[in-house]
Scaffold this motif. Structure first.
Motif, PDB file in Angstrom:
ATOM      1  N   VAL A  38       0.867  -1.171   0.000  1.00 32.59           N
ATOM      2  CA  VAL A  38       0.000   0.000   0.000  1.00 32.59           C
ATOM      3  C   VAL A  38       0.908   1.226   0.000  1.00 32.59           C
ATOM      4  N   ILE A  39       0.664   2.112  -0.978  1.00 26.94           N
ATOM      5  CA  ILE A  39       1.392   3.375  -1.066  1.00 26.94           C
ATOM      6  C   ILE A  39       0.348   4.479  -0.974  1.00 26.94           C
ATOM      7  N   GLY A  40       0.611   5.440  -0.099  1.00 32.31           N
ATOM      8  CA  GLY A  40      -0.328   6.531   0.090  1.00 32.31           C
ATOM      9  C   GLY A  40       0.383   7.867   0.134  1.00 32.31           C
ATOM     10  N   GLY A  41      -0.393   8.921  -0.050  1.00 31.20           N
ATOM     11  CA  GLY A  41       0.148  10.271   0.034  1.00 31.20           C
ATOM     12  C   GLY A  41      -0.715  11.126   0.938  1.00 31.20           C
ATOM     13  N   ASN A  42      -0.064  12.042   1.624  1.00 30.05           N
ATOM     14  CA  ASN A  42      -0.820  12.992   2.440  1.00 30.05           C
ATOM     15  C   ASN A  42      -0.029  14.287   2.579  1.00 30.05           C
ATOM     16  N   ASP A  43      -0.693  15.307   3.069  1.00 32.61           N
ATOM     17  CA  ASP A  43      -0.060  16.621   3.218  1.00 32.61           C
ATOM     18  C   ASP A  43      -0.785  17.393   4.315  1.00 32.61           C
ATOM     19  N   ARG A  44      -0.048  17.742   5.334  1.00 33.06           N
ATOM     20  CA  ARG A  44      -0.573  18.540   6.453  1.00 33.06           C
ATOM     21  C   ARG A  44      -1.854  17.943   7.035  1.00 33.06           C
ATOM     22  N   ILE A  45      -1.786  16.650   7.346  1.00 29.10           N
ATOM     23  CA  ILE A  45      -2.962  15.968   7.885  1.00 29.10           C
ATOM     24  C   ILE A  45      -2.932  15.956   9.411  1.00 29.10           C
ATOM     25  N   LEU A  46      -4.098  15.766   9.983  1.00 28.10           N
ATOM     26  CA  LEU A  46      -4.260  15.698  11.423  1.00 28.10           C
ATOM     27  C   LEU A  46      -3.813  14.334  11.939  1.00 28.10           C
ATOM     28  N   VAL A  47      -3.011  14.367  13.000  1.00 30.45           N
ATOM     29  CA  VAL A  47      -2.548  13.148  13.658  1.00 30.45           C
ATOM     30  C   VAL A  47      -3.018  13.202  15.109  1.00 30.45           C
ATOM     31  N   LYS A  48      -3.640  12.121  15.578  1.00 31.45           N
ATOM     32  CA  LYS A  48      -4.130  12.042  16.949  1.00 31.45           C
ATOM     33  C   LYS A  48      -3.287  11.038  17.730  1.00 31.45           C
ATOM     34  N   GLU A  49      -2.796  11.483  18.866  1.00 25.24           N
ATOM     35  CA  GLU A  49      -1.993  10.639  19.746  1.00 25.24           C
ATOM     36  C   GLU A  49      -2.905   9.952  20.763  1.00 25.24           C
ATOM     37  N   SER A  50      -2.451   8.847  21.319  1.00 26.75           N
ATOM     38  CA  SER A  50      -3.252   8.099  22.289  1.00 26.75           C
ATOM     39  C   SER A  50      -3.541   8.899  23.556  1.00 26.75           C
ATOM     40  N   ASP A  51      -2.688   9.875  23.869  1.00 26.88           N
ATOM     41  CA  ASP A  51      -2.901  10.689  25.074  1.00 26.88           C
ATOM     42  C   ASP A  51      -3.841  11.879  24.824  1.00 26.88           C
TER      43      ASP A  51
END
Length: 175
Positions: A38-51
């Protein structure tokens, strides 16, 4: 089993060995989705941490997941070149909800000149004890650190010349 379709947007979820969610990348565009890669692309996306913390990525990136390797790579496109962040983790799975893998703490950062640095060995040792990683996991991960370093030296897979640029051009078609 179906795999994410080219052009679709998916979530990427990483877990820890104990089954708890570690991190979620909200939106990655699939550029290639098969049972093997699987190859994907993204740009300035939101990342959510477990905390509960949240942050945005700073630059465009091309992600590479391989069903046979215990690592995945993120090629980050910056003004001074391509940097790679490589996560040592289980091969990916896909279940219609998200692309998922278990993050095993060890990471390798690769610089534009293809020098690299192994990161988070202390975190790996701590979690190995806390979560009781089986000896077989330790063996697999150590072997895959060496395999990943070999890929870097050989410029194989996502490290090959023009890999990130080619997939980034395709990503731009879906923006």
């Amino acid at each position: 089993m179906s795999f994410p379709k080219t052009g679709s947007k998916i979530q990427i979820q990483s877990y820890k060995h104990n089954g708890l969610i570690h991190r979620i990348w909200e939106e990655t565009v699939i550029l290639k989705g098969t049972s093997k890669v699987v190859i994907g692309g993204n740009d300035r996306i939101l990342v959510k941490e477990s905390d509960g913390r949240q942050w945005r990525t700073r630059e465009p990136a091309i992600c590479y997941f391989d069903s046979e390797q215990w690592f995945n790579t993120i090629g980050m496109i910056r003004a001074d070149g391509i940097y790679y962040y490589c996560n040592l983790g289980s091969p990916f799975t896909w279940d219609e909800e998200a692309l998922k893998y278990i993050d095993y703490d060890l990471d390798i950062k690769v610089f534009p000149d293809m020098t690299y640095k192994l990161l988070d060995e202390d975190e790996y040792q701590l979690h190995r004890r806390q979560m009781n990683y089986p000896k077989v996991i330790d063996t697999i991960l150590q072997r895959n650190v060496q395999e990943l370093i070999s890929w870097i030296h050989q410029r194989k897979g996502p490290f090959s010349p023009q890999f990130v640029e080619m997939w980034y051009e395709r990503f731009l078609q879906y923006r």
